[in-house]
Each structure stands twice: as structure tokens, then as C-alpha cells.
Design a protein around this motif. Structure first.
Motif, PDB file in Angstrom:
ATOM      1  N   VAL A  70       1.198  -3.014  -7.181  1.00  0.00           N
ATOM      2  CA  VAL A  70       2.181  -2.262  -6.395  1.00  0.00           C
ATOM      3  C   VAL A  70       3.088  -3.252  -5.679  1.00  0.00           C
ATOM      4  O   VAL A  70       2.745  -4.410  -5.500  1.00  0.00           O
ATOM      5  CB  VAL A  70       1.522  -1.325  -5.355  1.00  0.00           C
ATOM      6  N   THR A  71       4.246  -2.759  -5.266  1.00  0.00           N
ATOM      7  CA  THR A  71       5.193  -3.574  -4.504  1.00  0.00           C
ATOM      8  C   THR A  71       5.108  -3.201  -3.024  1.00  0.00           C
ATOM      9  O   THR A  71       4.542  -2.163  -2.658  1.00  0.00           O
ATOM     10  CB  THR A  71       6.631  -3.356  -4.984  1.00  0.00           C
ATOM     11  N   GLY A  72       5.718  -4.041  -2.205  1.00  0.00           N
ATOM     12  CA  GLY A  72       5.774  -3.744  -0.781  1.00  0.00           C
ATOM     13  C   GLY A  72       6.486  -2.438  -0.492  1.00  0.00           C
ATOM     14  O   GLY A  72       6.081  -1.685   0.402  1.00  0.00           O
ATOM     15  N   ARG A  73       7.526  -2.155  -1.240  1.00  0.00           N
ATOM     16  CA  ARG A  73       8.257  -0.898  -1.041  1.00  0.00           C
ATOM     17  C   ARG A  73       7.383   0.299  -1.414  1.00  0.00           C
ATOM     18  O   ARG A  73       7.372   1.303  -0.710  1.00  0.00           O
ATOM     19  CB  ARG A  73       9.535  -0.882  -1.862  1.00  0.00           C
ATOM     20  N   GLN A  74       6.661   0.190  -2.522  1.00  0.00           N
ATOM     21  CA  GLN A  74       5.842   1.309  -2.980  1.00  0.00           C
ATOM     22  C   GLN A  74       4.790   1.727  -1.957  1.00  0.00           C
ATOM     23  O   GLN A  74       4.477   2.907  -1.851  1.00  0.00           O
ATOM     24  CB  GLN A  74       5.144   0.974  -4.300  1.00  0.00           C
ATOM     25  N   ILE A  75       4.239   0.765  -1.220  1.00  0.00           N
ATOM     26  CA  ILE A  75       3.230   1.130  -0.223  1.00  0.00           C
ATOM     27  C   ILE A  75       3.808   1.109   1.197  1.00  0.00           C
ATOM     28  O   ILE A  75       3.073   1.088   2.170  1.00  0.00           O
ATOM     29  CB  ILE A  75       1.946   0.287  -0.350  1.00  0.00           C
ATOM     30  N   GLU A  76       5.151   1.108   1.267  1.00  0.00           N
ATOM     31  CA  GLU A  76       5.893   1.281   2.521  1.00  0.00           C
ATOM     32  C   GLU A  76       5.547   0.238   3.580  1.00  0.00           C
ATOM     33  O   GLU A  76       5.336   0.559   4.753  1.00  0.00           O
ATOM     34  CB  GLU A  76       5.690   2.697   3.056  1.00  0.00           C
ATOM     35  N   LEU A  77       5.529  -1.033   3.161  1.00  0.00           N
ATOM     36  CA  LEU A  77       5.302  -2.113   4.116  1.00  0.00           C
ATOM     37  C   LEU A  77       6.560  -2.341   4.947  1.00  0.00           C
ATOM     38  O   LEU A  77       7.676  -2.065   4.490  1.00  0.00           O
ATOM     39  CB  LEU A  77       4.918  -3.398   3.388  1.00  0.00           C
ATOM     40  N   THR A  78       6.373  -2.873   6.140  1.00  0.00           N
ATOM     41  CA  THR A  78       7.492  -3.200   7.014  1.00  0.00           C
ATOM     42  C   THR A  78       7.279  -4.581   7.621  1.00  0.00           C
ATOM     43  O   THR A  78       6.136  -4.991   7.848  1.00  0.00           O
ATOM     44  CB  THR A  78       7.648  -2.168   8.148  1.00  0.00           C
ATOM     45  N   PRO A  79       8.372  -5.298   7.890  1.00  0.00           N
ATOM     46  CA  PRO A  79       8.240  -6.589   8.559  1.00  0.00           C
ATOM     47  C   PRO A  79       7.508  -6.426   9.895  1.00  0.00           C
ATOM     48  O   PRO A  79       7.595  -5.374  10.529  1.00  0.00           O
ATOM     49  CB  PRO A  79       9.695  -7.026   8.783  1.00  0.00           C
ATOM     50  N   GLU A  80       6.786  -7.467  10.271  1.00  0.00           N
ATOM     51  CA  GLU A  80       5.995  -7.538  11.505  1.00  0.00           C
ATOM     52  C   GLU A  80       4.675  -6.783  11.427  1.00  0.00           C
ATOM     53  O   GLU A  80       3.933  -6.742  12.401  1.00  0.00           O
ATOM     54  CB  GLU A  80       6.790  -7.095  12.741  1.00  0.00           C
ATOM     55  N   SER A  81       4.357  -6.191  10.272  1.00  0.00           N
ATOM     56  CA  SER A  81       3.046  -5.555  10.114  1.00  0.00           C
ATOM     57  C   SER A  81       1.957  -6.621  10.162  1.00  0.00           C
ATOM     58  O   SER A  81       2.123  -7.724   9.627  1.00  0.00           O
ATOM     59  CB  SER A  81       2.941  -4.819   8.778  1.00  0.00           C
ATOM     60  N   ALA A  82       0.845  -6.292  10.796  1.00  0.00           N
ATOM     61  CA  ALA A  82      -0.291  -7.213  10.870  1.00  0.00           C
ATOM     62  C   ALA A  82      -0.926  -7.361   9.495  1.00  0.00           C
ATOM     63  O   ALA A  82      -1.102  -6.383   8.772  1.00  0.00           O
ATOM     64  CB  ALA A  82      -1.309  -6.694  11.876  1.00  0.00           C
ATOM     65  N   VAL A  83      -1.283  -8.597   9.150  1.00  0.00           N
ATOM     66  CA  VAL A  83      -1.965  -8.916   7.895  1.00  0.00           C
ATOM     67  C   VAL A  83      -3.303  -9.564   8.253  1.00  0.00           C
ATOM     68  O   VAL A  83      -3.340 -10.470   9.076  1.00  0.00           O
ATOM     69  CB  VAL A  83      -1.129  -9.874   7.028  1.00  0.00           C
ATOM     70  N   HIS A  84      -4.385  -9.069   7.642  1.00  0.00           N
ATOM     71  CA  HIS A  84      -5.716  -9.629   7.901  1.00  0.00           C
ATOM     72  C   HIS A  84      -6.438  -9.880   6.586  1.00  0.00           C
ATOM     73  O   HIS A  84      -6.437  -9.030   5.701  1.00  0.00           O
ATOM     74  CB  HIS A  84      -6.555  -8.662   8.748  1.00  0.00           C
ATOM     75  N   PHE A  85      -7.045 -11.061   6.492  1.00  0.00           N
ATOM     76  CA  PHE A  85      -7.916 -11.425   5.379  1.00  0.00           C
ATOM     77  C   PHE A  85      -9.326 -11.428   5.956  1.00  0.00           C
ATOM     78  O   PHE A  85      -9.684 -12.317   6.739  1.00  0.00           O
ATOM     79  CB  PHE A  85      -7.554 -12.806   4.839  1.00  0.00           C
ATOM     80  N   VAL A  86     -10.116 -10.409   5.601  1.00  0.00           N
ATOM     81  CA  VAL A  86     -11.395 -10.145   6.242  1.00  0.00           C
ATOM     82  C   VAL A  86     -12.523 -10.461   5.269  1.00  0.00           C
ATOM     83  O   VAL A  86     -12.523  -9.977   4.127  1.00  0.00           O
ATOM     84  CB  VAL A  86     -11.490  -8.673   6.684  1.00  0.00           C
ATOM     85  N   GLN A  87     -13.494 -11.233   5.725  1.00  0.00           N
ATOM     86  CA  GLN A  87     -14.651 -11.528   4.907  1.00  0.00           C
ATOM     87  C   GLN A  87     -15.324 -10.236   4.494  1.00  0.00           C
ATOM     88  O   GLN A  87     -15.506  -9.333   5.313  1.00  0.00           O
ATOM     89  CB  GLN A  87     -15.631 -12.415   5.688  1.00  0.00           C
ATOM     90  N   SER A  88     -15.650 -10.122   3.220  1.00  0.00           N
ATOM     91  CA  SER A  88     -16.282  -8.907   2.712  1.00  0.00           C
ATOM     92  C   SER A  88     -17.511  -8.573   3.546  1.00  0.00           C
ATOM     93  O   SER A  88     -18.312  -9.441   3.843  1.00  0.00           O
ATOM     94  CB  SER A  88     -16.660  -9.116   1.244  1.00  0.00           C
ATOM     95  N   GLY A  89     -17.620  -7.309   3.936  1.00  0.00           N
ATOM     96  CA  GLY A  89     -18.747  -6.863   4.735  1.00  0.00           C
ATOM     97  C   GLY A  89     -18.517  -6.875   6.231  1.00  0.00           C
ATOM     98  O   GLY A  89     -19.340  -6.394   6.997  1.00  0.00           O
ATOM     99  N   GLN A  90     -17.399  -7.471   6.682  1.00  0.00           N
ATOM    100  CA  GLN A  90     -17.050  -7.445   8.106  1.00  0.00           C
ATOM    101  C   GLN A  90     -16.013  -6.384   8.346  1.00  0.00           C
ATOM    102  O   GLN A  90     -15.317  -5.957   7.434  1.00  0.00           O
ATOM    103  CB  GLN A  90     -16.516  -8.808   8.567  1.00  0.00           C
ATOM    104  N   SER A  91     -15.839  -5.946   9.562  1.00  0.00           N
ATOM    105  CA  SER A  91     -14.805  -4.955   9.882  1.00  0.00           C
ATOM    106  C   SER A  91     -13.589  -5.637  10.458  1.00  0.00           C
ATOM    107  O   SER A  91     -13.682  -6.742  10.986  1.00  0.00           O
ATOM    108  CB  SER A  91     -15.347  -3.918  10.860  1.00  0.00           C
ATOM    109  N   THR A  92     -12.415  -4.974  10.330  1.00  0.00           N
ATOM    110  CA  THR A  92     -11.191  -5.529  10.879  1.00  0.00           C
ATOM    111  C   THR A  92     -11.207  -5.298  12.355  1.00  0.00           C
ATOM    112  O   THR A  92     -10.535  -5.684  13.155  1.00  0.00           O
ATOM    113  CB  THR A  92      -9.943  -4.873  10.244  1.00  0.00           C
TER     114      THR A  92
END
Length: 134
Positions: A112-134
């Protein structure tokens, strides 16, 4: 043997939304399952339905670029959340543009593209270790 212990969540903000996709991109998955990222670096987020054993990553959707706010280690299998929504899991890294930036490849059922999932600038991005919560 278990090699990985707990780690901090790598976080950032989306600085640019991308809107294009390709079926012939030809990215190459790096052999490394993890990469260290530093505060202030900017990396590209790319979705794909390819897997680890695929020799070429062709079907891709471009989400955007993220600036890393809190550095750390991004591992294959980390969950990717943008704007509080689950996007997919880290498949690995393509370094065709390095040292400018990595392409962080995110596995999901379909690109998918950023437009398709309606992303916007300044949105928080998190890379979370599997099994942990955000």
C-alpha cells in the motif's frame, strides 16, 4: 540459542508521505536482520508482500519518509505502527540509497502507499519489538 533481549521502541515522525507503487522495483533484501538507526536520520518506509527468501523485492508501495526521534535497533519482525495504527512487520532493509537512507521494507498482505492508508506528515512512527505494546 536466544540472541535477542528486550529493547526500547525506536520512534520517529513521518516527514513526507509517498503515493506511488511499483511492480518492478528490484530491491535487494540485505542479509542483516537488524540495523542501528540514529536520532535525526531519515529513512524510507516501503511496504511489500514479498518474503525473506525472495531474491528480488519488486512489488512495493511507498509509505513515506520518517525522521528518527529516538535511535536504537530496528529488527526483522518488529511491528510498525504509524499514527497509532498497525501497518505491518519489518521484513528487512534495502541499502541501494545508503548512506543517504535505508529503505525499511515492511511486510503485509499487499503493498500500500501512504495515500492509500491516509498517512499525514508529523504522524508518530514506532518500531516495536514483537510481543511488546506501543
Amino acid at each position: 540459542m536466544v540472541e535477542d533481549g528486550d529493547k526500547r521502541t525506536v520512534s520517529g515522525v513521518l516527514v513526507k508521505v509517498l503515493v506511488h507503487r511499483r511492480d518492478d522495483r528490484g530491491m535487494r533484501l540485505e542479509e542483516f536482520a537488524s540495523r542501528c538507526v540514529r536520532q535525526g536520520e531519515v529513512h524510507e518506509l516501503v511496504t511489500t508482500d514479498h518474503g525473506v527468501g525472495d531474491p528480488s523485492i519488486d512489488r512495493v508501495g511507498f509509505l513515506g519518509f520518517t525522521e528518527i526521534a529516538h535511535g536504537g535497533v530496528i529488527d526483522r519482525g518488529d511491528e510498525v505502527h504509524i499514527g497509532g495504527r498497525y501497518v505491518g512487520t519489518v521484513l528487512g532493509f534495502d541499502s541501494c540509497h545508503f548512506p543517504n537512507h535505508y529503505n525499511i521494507l515492511i511486510h503485509r498482505d499487499a503493498p500500500v502507499t501512504g495515500r492509500q492508508i491516509e498517512l499525514t506528515p508529523e504522524s508518530a512512527v514506532h518500531f516495536v519489538q514483537s510481543g511488546q505494546s506501543t
